[in-house]
Design a protein around this motif. Structure first.
Motif, PDB file in Angstrom:
ATOM      1  N   GLY A 182       0.533  -0.735   0.299  1.00 26.20           N
ATOM      2  CA  GLY A 182       0.143  -0.453  -0.133  1.00 26.20           C
ATOM      3  C   GLY A 182       0.756   0.931   0.090  1.00 26.20           C
ATOM      4  N   THR A 183      -0.088   2.356   0.315  1.00 22.79           N
ATOM      5  CA  THR A 183       0.831   4.098   0.320  1.00 22.79           C
ATOM      6  C   THR A 183       0.531   4.487   1.135  1.00 22.79           C
ATOM      7  OG1 THR A 183      -1.086   4.776  -1.132  1.00 22.79           O
ATOM      8  CG2 THR A 183       1.472   3.520  -2.374  1.00 22.79           C
ATOM      9  N   PRO A 184       1.156   5.097   1.935  1.00 23.04           N
ATOM     10  CA  PRO A 184       0.640   6.668   2.819  1.00 23.04           C
ATOM     11  C   PRO A 184      -0.879   7.464   2.481  1.00 23.04           C
ATOM     12  CG  PRO A 184       3.153   6.895   3.142  1.00 23.04           C
ATOM     13  CD  PRO A 184       2.404   5.909   1.663  1.00 23.04           C
ATOM     14  N   GLN A 185      -1.149   7.190   0.845  1.00 21.21           N
ATOM     15  CA  GLN A 185      -2.013   8.344   0.205  1.00 21.21           C
ATOM     16  C   GLN A 185      -3.439   6.931   0.720  1.00 21.21           C
ATOM     17  OE1 GLN A 185      -2.600  10.997  -0.411  1.00 21.21           O
ATOM     18  NE2 GLN A 185      -4.743  10.490  -0.880  1.00 21.21           N
ATOM     19  N   GLU A 186      -3.463   5.732   0.335  1.00 18.80           N
ATOM     20  CA  GLU A 186      -4.281   4.695   0.778  1.00 18.80           C
ATOM     21  C   GLU A 186      -5.061   4.854   2.012  1.00 18.80           C
ATOM     22  OE1 GLU A 186      -4.974   0.412  -0.608  1.00 18.80           O
ATOM     23  OE2 GLU A 186      -3.426   0.333   0.063  1.00 18.80           O
TER      24      GLU A 186
END
Length: 685
Positions: A134-138
């Motif tokens: 995943g990502t920090p934005q998700e």
């Protein structure tokens, strides 16, 4: 995380019926000859029971994750926290699409369905944000959806799951798409996740994954790293996080050995808190501790699993852990065996999945296993706001835990780990006078299908059946008056080898004015008063060098009323600043259950030493030397003796002898802090 055995068992489990299993006949209980002395000391306070303490795990491959039946069963057991979306699946799970590439996602297990179940249970959620793929934005968008769009008020968010299992230390089970799989890269990303997620809701709490002391890969420094996983993560991410995350599946060699492993908790928490204080930077005392996966690993569906659960939860909560989360609600049948006269299905769930292995089938779907009843017992024993206090039993097969309540009651949890013999126990109380008559006794025995409750015995004498959990709820002999408030949490400063200064925030008055404060050292379940003062600090003298101390403070008012004790503070004294000898003890090339000891002994005196003897004691009973070089090494019990090798010359003033050994450990590895050379206490470098 422990993955499901066969997902088809969970998919069709509700349609299966259990086979008829006839448990082995349990022989009659044999009573131990002498009563076991149990001491409950309400003056020796520990942590306050949180409202999130009793937790469980939910997984998105469980078809009944959000069902009313499961939610109601968890509510009945007193579950206060539920974790989602399920261990290692969290690092492949994408919440928006409700997909987990490479894994199975059951229908009706999406986030909103999970939240409906959590709310029906009355439990707080703890969510694992996808770090691996995943990502920090998700993750930030998940926070926004949960708390801004839907108003769920999800407070606790973990960044990934067991991310040290990404192959960086050799073993690889956790998904991680980052090119750099080091602890420093994980820590840098934790900071980025925390910033992005708190931008959406600044009230949330962010947790970082740590390794559990004495459990792989704790203490290992991988190639290219400057320190262990915990040291690195805390040093970089410490200022950005609110709690740390441990998983505990204690290594064991059978049921009897597994039931001894709860004795590791005290040193495990001591080492962890010391790491947080040392590496996480200023204000690290704000960082909480969560154990978001735990399981006995053996006897999971029989009484030993329940005994382990009750004992482990109680011990961890005593150390201020704010949630302990059993793995798992449903998991699936594994290797079937007979344990303690009953069938163990090797299922790491607390509710039956109704699966079959060959011609052996689990009981009907959602039938509670003993670990479920252990949580039910815990919720009866320790309620939010209660203060856990010291209790101990004079028998290694009996454990005792206790709480005091605002209404004056005291509850005592007793665990009999003897599979064959009952135990007669006698109970003594410090700081509490129980009312006469039979107390209410809650009991869960081997083979039982529920916790039973009835008046039995007395406040000072009880019989514990074999392999049992027993909780006494005791009324005070008189109603409590308005007592003074407890002092705030103490802090320790100016620690030397023989002195320390203890300070605390002032207490509030009750019915009478505050008269003084009393300072106590905890000695097991007993207390030793060090002194008293009308101020809010106290300096204690004549301490022993290199020794760990745990201290409470109590308020006394002018009417004789005594408060609850403060939370404890633990510190370790140092060594003399000046001595005729110095010692450097180093832990080199640690591989997780052993290391190379480097030992440098220096004669800082003025006379040569021709026949010297260095002595130290291991802090625990699970540490051992193996051979040695450049000196003669021996160990008896916990005591290690080091002498010069044959033919060695005198140790001249200013000279150093360097030696080594291989040390092994099977529990938390607390290093020795006190060394004596020819009876003289040395300076530890």
């Amino acid at each position: 995380m422990r993955l499901p055995r066969l997902r088809r068992l969970l998919m069709c489990g509700a349609l299966l019926t259990a086979g008829t299993l006839v448990p082995a006949v349990t022989p009659p209980a044999v009573a131990a000859a002498d009563p076991v002395q149990v001491t409950v000391n309400t003056r020796a306070g520990l942590a306050t029971v949180p409202d999130t303490g009793i937790g469980v795990n939910h997984a998105i491959w469980d078809t009944t994750l959000g069902s009313n039946d499961v939610a109601d069963l968890l509510k009945d057991a007193g579950v206060q926290m539920v974790r989602y979306p399920g261990g290692s699946y969290a690092d492949i799970y994408h919440w928006k699409t409700h997909t987990a590439p490479g894994g199975y996602v059951a229908p009706d297990t999406d986030f909103d369905t999970f939240m409906r179940g959590a709310r029906r249970t009355g439990a707080q959620p703890i969510i694992i944000a996808n770090y691996g793929t995943g990502t920090p934005q998700e993750a930030a968008e998940w926070v926004e959806y949960a708390n801004v769009t839907k108003g769920y008020g999800v407070k606790y968010w973990e960044i990934g799951n067991e991310n040290y299992g990404n192959g960086h230390y050799g073993s690889e089970w956790e998904a991680d798409n980052h090119a750099d799989k080091s602890p420093s890269e994980y820590a840098r990303n934790v900071v980025a996740y925390a910033e992005a997620m708190k931008a959406k809701d600044p009230t949330i709490k962010i947790g970082a994954v740590l390794t559990t002391p004495a459990n792989w890969p704790d203490a290992i420094t991988a190639s290219g790293d400057s320190g262990s996983w915990n040291q690195t993560v805390l040093s970089i991410a410490g200022p950005s996080i609110d709690f740390v995350i441990l998983h505990w599946y204690p290594p064991q060699n059978g049921v009897a050995d597994m039931l001894t492993k709860t004795a590791h908790v005290d040193d495990m928490m001591y080492l962890l808190k010391r790491q947080i204080a040392q590496y996480a930077g200023a204000g690290s005392s704000r960082i909480g501790i969560a154990v978001t996966e735990i399981n006995s690993g053996v006897g999971t569906n029989t009484q030993p699993g329940a005994l382990f659960a009750a004992e482990a939860y109680a011990r961890l909560l005593e150390h201020g852990v704010f949630t302990v989360d059993w793995w798992n609600v449903h998991n699936g049948i594994g290797t079937v065996s007979q344990v303690a006269g009953h069938t163990d299905y090797g299922d790491w769930g607390m509710l039956s999945s109704a699966g079959c292995a060959g011609d052996v089938c689990e009981p009907p779907f959602n039938t509670p296993f003993p670990a479920y009843h252990a949580l039910d017992m815990l919720s009866t024993f320790a309620r939010p706001g209660d203060q856990l206090v010291r209790a101990a039993a004079a028998d290694p097969l009996v454990s005792a835990h206790a709480v005091r309540r605002a209404n004056g009651e005291v509850a005592v949890l007793l665990v009999n780990k003897d599979p064959d013999a009952s135990r007669e126990v006698t109970l003594d109380y410090a700081g509490f006078a129980p009312a006469a008559g039979a107390p209410v006794v809650h009991s869960f025995t081997n083979g039982a299908t529920a916790v039973t409750s009835a008046p039995a015995g007395t406040a000072t004498a009880q019989t514990l059946p074999p392999y049992s959990l027993t909780t006494l709820v005791l009324r005070p002999v008189s109603a409590p008056s308005v007592l003074p408030g407890a002092p705030g949490t103490p802090e320790v400063s100016a620690v030397t080898d023989t002195t320390a200064t203890i300070s605390w925030p002032a207490a509030t008055a009750g019915s009478s004015a505050v008269a003084k404060y009393e300072v106590y050292r905890q000695l097991g379940a007993n207390s030793e008063q060090w002194g008293e003062t009308t101020g809010t600090s106290f300096t204690v003298h004549n301490l022993r060098p290199g020794t760990r101390y745990t201290v409470n403070v109590i308020t006394r008012d002018t009417g004789g009323g005594q408060s609850w004790s403060s939370r404890p503070v633990t510190f370790t004294t140092g060594s003399p600043a000046q001595s005729s000898c110095s010692v450097r003890f180093t832990d080199n090339s640690d591989w997780g259950n052993g290391y190379l000891v480097g030992l440098d002994v220096t004669n800082t005196g003025t006379e040569p030493l021709s026949n010297w003897t260095l002595v130290f004691s291991w802090p625990t009973g699970w540490q051992q030397i193996n051979g040695g070089w450049s000196a003669d090494w021996s160990q008896e019990g916990r005591t290690v003796t080091v002498k010069p090798s044959a033919g060695s010359g005198p140790l001249a003033p200013g000279a150093t002898v360097s030696a080594g050994t291989v040390a092994s450990y099977s529990g938390p590895n607390v290093l020795p802090a006190l060394f004596t050379l020819n009876g003289r206490t040395c300076t530890t470098l």
